[in-house]
Write a protein that holds these residues in place. Structure first.
Motif, PDB file in Angstrom:
ATOM      1  N   ILE A  48      -1.140  -0.477  -3.996  1.00  0.00           N
ATOM      2  CA  ILE A  48      -0.061  -1.459  -3.909  1.00  0.00           C
ATOM      3  C   ILE A  48       1.298  -0.773  -3.885  1.00  0.00           C
ATOM      4  CG2 ILE A  48       1.066  -3.397  -5.094  1.00  0.00           C
ATOM      5  CD1 ILE A  48      -1.734  -4.182  -6.162  1.00  0.00           C
ATOM      6  N   THR A  49       1.446   0.295  -4.660  1.00  0.00           N
ATOM      7  CA  THR A  49       2.731   1.002  -4.715  1.00  0.00           C
ATOM      8  C   THR A  49       2.924   1.949  -3.534  1.00  0.00           C
ATOM      9  OG1 THR A  49       1.767   2.763  -6.084  1.00  0.00           O
ATOM     10  CG2 THR A  49       2.838   0.925  -7.230  1.00  0.00           C
ATOM     11  N   GLY A  50       1.861   2.214  -2.788  1.00  0.00           N
ATOM     12  CA  GLY A  50       1.979   3.098  -1.644  1.00  0.00           C
ATOM     13  C   GLY A  50       1.729   4.559  -1.957  1.00  0.00           C
ATOM     14  N   LEU A  51       1.282   4.861  -3.170  1.00  0.00           N
ATOM     15  CA  LEU A  51       0.968   6.241  -3.536  1.00  0.00           C
ATOM     16  C   LEU A  51      -0.360   6.690  -2.942  1.00  0.00           C
ATOM     17  CD1 LEU A  51       2.119   6.188  -7.265  1.00  0.00           C
ATOM     18  CD2 LEU A  51       3.278   7.270  -5.335  1.00  0.00           C
ATOM     19  N   LEU A  52      -1.206   5.719  -2.604  1.00  0.00           N
ATOM     20  CA  LEU A  52      -2.460   5.979  -1.892  1.00  0.00           C
ATOM     21  C   LEU A  52      -2.542   5.024  -0.708  1.00  0.00           C
ATOM     22  CD1 LEU A  52      -5.032   6.235  -4.855  1.00  0.00           C
ATOM     23  CD2 LEU A  52      -4.140   8.150  -3.500  1.00  0.00           C
ATOM     24  N   THR A  53      -3.355   5.372   0.270  1.00  0.00           N
ATOM     25  CA  THR A  53      -3.604   4.475   1.404  1.00  0.00           C
ATOM     26  C   THR A  53      -5.061   4.055   1.399  1.00  0.00           C
ATOM     27  OG1 THR A  53      -4.024   6.388   2.835  1.00  0.00           O
ATOM     28  CG2 THR A  53      -1.786   5.479   2.832  1.00  0.00           C
ATOM     29  N   GLU A  58      -6.235  -3.792   4.381  1.00  0.00           N
ATOM     30  CA  GLU A  58      -4.775  -3.778   4.418  1.00  0.00           C
ATOM     31  C   GLU A  58      -4.174  -4.317   3.126  1.00  0.00           C
ATOM     32  OE1 GLU A  58      -3.712  -6.185   7.788  1.00  0.00           O
ATOM     33  OE2 GLU A  58      -3.864  -8.056   6.655  1.00  0.00           O
ATOM     34  N   VAL A  59      -3.036  -3.744   2.785  1.00  0.00           N
ATOM     35  CA  VAL A  59      -2.248  -4.187   1.640  1.00  0.00           C
ATOM     36  C   VAL A  59      -0.859  -4.534   2.154  1.00  0.00           C
ATOM     37  CG1 VAL A  59      -1.336  -3.611  -0.632  1.00  0.00           C
ATOM     38  CG2 VAL A  59      -3.529  -2.636   0.108  1.00  0.00           C
ATOM     39  N   LYS A  60      -0.366  -5.715   1.793  1.00  0.00           N
ATOM     40  CA  LYS A  60       0.974  -6.122   2.226  1.00  0.00           C
ATOM     41  C   LYS A  60       1.783  -6.635   1.041  1.00  0.00           C
ATOM     42  CE  LYS A  60      -0.050  -7.197   7.063  1.00  0.00           C
ATOM     43  NZ  LYS A  60       0.059  -8.219   8.138  1.00  0.00           N
ATOM     44  N   ILE A  61       3.085  -6.372   1.099  1.00  0.00           N
ATOM     45  CA  ILE A  61       4.033  -6.881   0.108  1.00  0.00           C
ATOM     46  C   ILE A  61       4.957  -7.861   0.820  1.00  0.00           C
ATOM     47  CG2 ILE A  61       5.804  -6.297  -1.591  1.00  0.00           C
ATOM     48  CD1 ILE A  61       3.079  -5.102  -2.260  1.00  0.00           C
ATOM     49  N   ASP A  62       4.908  -9.112   0.403  1.00  0.00           N
ATOM     50  CA  ASP A  62       5.715 -10.170   1.031  1.00  0.00           C
ATOM     51  C   ASP A  62       5.522 -10.169   2.546  1.00  0.00           C
ATOM     52  OD1 ASP A  62       7.393 -12.352   0.919  1.00  0.00           O
ATOM     53  OD2 ASP A  62       9.239 -11.174   0.926  1.00  0.00           O
ATOM     54  N   GLY A  63       4.282  -9.976   2.968  1.00  0.00           N
ATOM     55  CA  GLY A  63       3.936 -10.022   4.388  1.00  0.00           C
ATOM     56  C   GLY A  63       4.206  -8.743   5.157  1.00  0.00           C
ATOM     57  N   ARG A  64       4.724  -7.719   4.479  1.00  0.00           N
ATOM     58  CA  ARG A  64       5.073  -6.472   5.161  1.00  0.00           C
ATOM     59  C   ARG A  64       4.093  -5.365   4.791  1.00  0.00           C
ATOM     60  NH1 ARG A  64       9.720  -9.038   3.625  1.00  0.00           N
ATOM     61  NH2 ARG A  64      11.398  -9.215   5.164  1.00  0.00           N
ATOM     62  N   PRO A  65       3.742  -4.510   5.749  1.00  0.00           N
ATOM     63  CA  PRO A  65       2.900  -3.351   5.435  1.00  0.00           C
ATOM     64  C   PRO A  65       3.608  -2.434   4.442  1.00  0.00           C
ATOM     65  CG  PRO A  65       3.084  -3.675   7.816  1.00  0.00           C
ATOM     66  CD  PRO A  65       4.091  -4.579   7.182  1.00  0.00           C
ATOM     67  N   ILE A  66       2.826  -1.672   3.688  1.00  0.00           N
ATOM     68  CA  ILE A  66       3.390  -0.744   2.711  1.00  0.00           C
ATOM     69  C   ILE A  66       4.247   0.302   3.419  1.00  0.00           C
ATOM     70  CG2 ILE A  66       2.860   0.955   0.929  1.00  0.00           C
ATOM     71  CD1 ILE A  66       2.158  -1.900   0.144  1.00  0.00           C
ATOM     72  N   THR A  70       8.991  -1.719   1.177  1.00  0.00           N
ATOM     73  CA  THR A  70       8.207  -2.350   0.105  1.00  0.00           C
ATOM     74  C   THR A  70       8.282  -1.535  -1.185  1.00  0.00           C
ATOM     75  OG1 THR A  70       6.122  -1.243   0.718  1.00  0.00           O
ATOM     76  CG2 THR A  70       6.615  -3.343   1.786  1.00  0.00           C
ATOM     77  N   LYS A  71       8.314  -0.223  -1.070  1.00  0.00           N
ATOM     78  CA  LYS A  71       8.390   0.621  -2.269  1.00  0.00           C
ATOM     79  C   LYS A  71       9.674   0.365  -3.040  1.00  0.00           C
ATOM     80  CE  LYS A  71       5.492   4.358  -0.450  1.00  0.00           C
ATOM     81  NZ  LYS A  71       5.436   5.784  -0.032  1.00  0.00           N
ATOM     82  N   ALA A  72      10.752   0.073  -2.329  1.00  0.00           N
ATOM     83  CA  ALA A  72      12.043  -0.189  -2.980  1.00  0.00           C
ATOM     84  C   ALA A  72      12.019  -1.485  -3.780  1.00  0.00           C
ATOM     85  CB  ALA A  72      13.147  -0.240  -1.938  1.00  0.00           C
ATOM     86  N   ARG A  73      11.072  -2.345  -3.501  1.00  0.00           N
ATOM     87  CA  ARG A  73      11.014  -3.648  -4.166  1.00  0.00           C
ATOM     88  C   ARG A  73      10.107  -3.625  -5.401  1.00  0.00           C
ATOM     89  NH1 ARG A  73      10.060  -7.440   1.115  1.00  0.00           N
ATOM     90  NH2 ARG A  73      10.696  -9.139  -0.235  1.00  0.00           N
ATOM     91  N   ILE A  74       9.448  -2.494  -5.618  1.00  0.00           N
ATOM     92  CA  ILE A  74       8.488  -2.368  -6.721  1.00  0.00           C
ATOM     93  C   ILE A  74       9.011  -1.393  -7.766  1.00  0.00           C
ATOM     94  CG2 ILE A  74       6.163  -1.628  -7.359  1.00  0.00           C
ATOM     95  CD1 ILE A  74       5.279  -2.395  -4.523  1.00  0.00           C
ATOM     96  N   SER A  75       8.949  -1.790  -9.026  1.00  0.00           N
ATOM     97  CA  SER A  75       9.276  -0.906 -10.136  1.00  0.00           C
ATOM     98  C   SER A  75       7.982  -0.600 -10.879  1.00  0.00           C
ATOM     99  CB  SER A  75      10.290  -1.567 -11.078  1.00  0.00           C
ATOM    100  OG  SER A  75      10.796  -0.639 -12.002  1.00  0.00           O
ATOM    101  N   TYR A  76       7.626   0.674 -10.931  1.00  0.00           N
ATOM    102  CA  TYR A  76       6.279   1.082 -11.342  1.00  0.00           C
ATOM    103  C   TYR A  76       6.319   1.956 -12.586  1.00  0.00           C
ATOM    104  CZ  TYR A  76       1.914   3.867 -10.964  1.00  0.00           C
ATOM    105  OH  TYR A  76       0.744   4.525 -11.214  1.00  0.00           O
ATOM    106  N   TYR A 147       7.078  -5.817 -10.802  1.00  0.00           N
ATOM    107  CA  TYR A 147       6.977  -4.775 -11.826  1.00  0.00           C
ATOM    108  C   TYR A 147       5.495  -4.500 -12.054  1.00  0.00           C
ATOM    109  CZ  TYR A 147      11.826  -6.093 -12.726  1.00  0.00           C
ATOM    110  OH  TYR A 147      13.160  -6.381 -12.588  1.00  0.00           O
ATOM    111  N   ILE A 148       5.101  -3.244 -11.904  1.00  0.00           N
ATOM    112  CA  ILE A 148       3.707  -2.866 -12.101  1.00  0.00           C
ATOM    113  C   ILE A 148       3.630  -1.909 -13.289  1.00  0.00           C
ATOM    114  CG2 ILE A 148       1.686  -1.758 -11.107  1.00  0.00           C
ATOM    115  CD1 ILE A 148       2.566  -2.624  -8.384  1.00  0.00           C
ATOM    116  N   LEU A 149       2.898  -2.307 -14.306  1.00  0.00           N
ATOM    117  CA  LEU A 149       2.816  -1.549 -15.552  1.00  0.00           C
ATOM    118  C   LEU A 149       1.359  -1.139 -15.782  1.00  0.00           C
ATOM    119  CD1 LEU A 149       4.973  -4.046 -17.661  1.00  0.00           C
ATOM    120  CD2 LEU A 149       5.788  -2.177 -16.224  1.00  0.00           C
TER     121      LEU A 149
END
Length: 230
Positions: A48-53, A58-66, A70-76, A147-149
């Motif tokens: 989900i965070t894009g550290l792996l593929t 497919e994984v999408k954030i708000d309809g967009r591919p990783i 998308t990484k800028a929108r996630i706080s991990y 936010y992913i914890l």
């Protein structure tokens, strides 16, 4: 839908870690990703965070591919400590402020004062519990959409766990979602809107937390322990 995973598989060599993952995480929810250690929680988070593929799917954030957007929108918050132990708290705040456009430094400084953390302290001189709190402050001080914890309660005492939960509730942005991965279900279940059970790389249950408790007439922790004989 904020997060959507469709037919996601992930393998490392011959080892298949995730199998046919299909899930959706809506906006404005606190979601528990629940499972014993080694069942695929961290691998799913890294997809989900894009550290792996994914190997497939497919994984999408708000309809967009990783990707970068998308990484800028996630706080991990990763499971393991990542801070440079030779830096001071002030230096870490400066680094985050320069690296992340959505870092809210006044919020971070406010949380530091509430916790009585010295901004001039070196991380190497801080206890493990204090370092855990500092990392959480850094993550929750970004104006993110997700936010992913990953195991935010692991390795800390009960009083620190209570502080961590209060900090999460008080500081994530309005309309954002929180995904909490943990095996310490009893400590977080009171704040969860939805739960996802993962076992042996497969999602075995997804449900609203209140509905699940009502249907089973039991706590989320009790349901989990019964399902997985834990």
């Amino acid at each position: 839908m904020l997060v959507a995973c469709k037919k996601v598989y992930k393998s490392f060599g011959d080892q298949e870690v995730l199998r046919n993952i299909n899930l959706k995480i809506p906006t404005g929810k606190i979601v528990g990703l629940l499972g014993k250690n080694g069942q695929g929680k961290t691998t799913l988070i890294k997809l989900i965070t894009g550290l792996l593929t994914p190997t497939r799917g497919e994984v999408k954030i708000d309809g967009r591919p990783i990707g970068v957007e998308t990484k800028a929108r996630i706080s991990y918050l990763p499971e393991r400590t990542y801070l440079d132990r030779n830096m001071t708290v002030r230096e870490v705040l400066k680094y985050f402020s320069e690296f992340y456009q959505n870092f809210n430094q006044p919020r971070a400084e406010k949380l530091l004062k509430e916790l009585d953390l010295d901004i001039n302290s070196k991380i190497v001189h801080m206890s493990k519990g204090m370092q855990e709190k500092l990392q959480l402050i850094l993550v929750m001080s970004r104006d993110a959409e997700l936010y992913i914890l990953d195991e935010p309660l692991g390795g800390v005492d009960p009083a620190t766990r209570e502080y961590i939960i209060k900090t999460i509730l008080a500081n994530f942005c309005e309309g954002a979602s929180v995904l909490i991965s943990t095996h310490l279900i009893a400590d977080v279940e009171q704040i969860l809107d939805e739960v996802i059970f993962i076992n042996e790389g497969k999602i075995v249950l997804m449900a609203p937390a209140d509905k699940l408790r009502a249907d089973k007439n039991a706590s989320i922790d009790e349901i989990f322990r019964k399902e997985f004989k834990w």
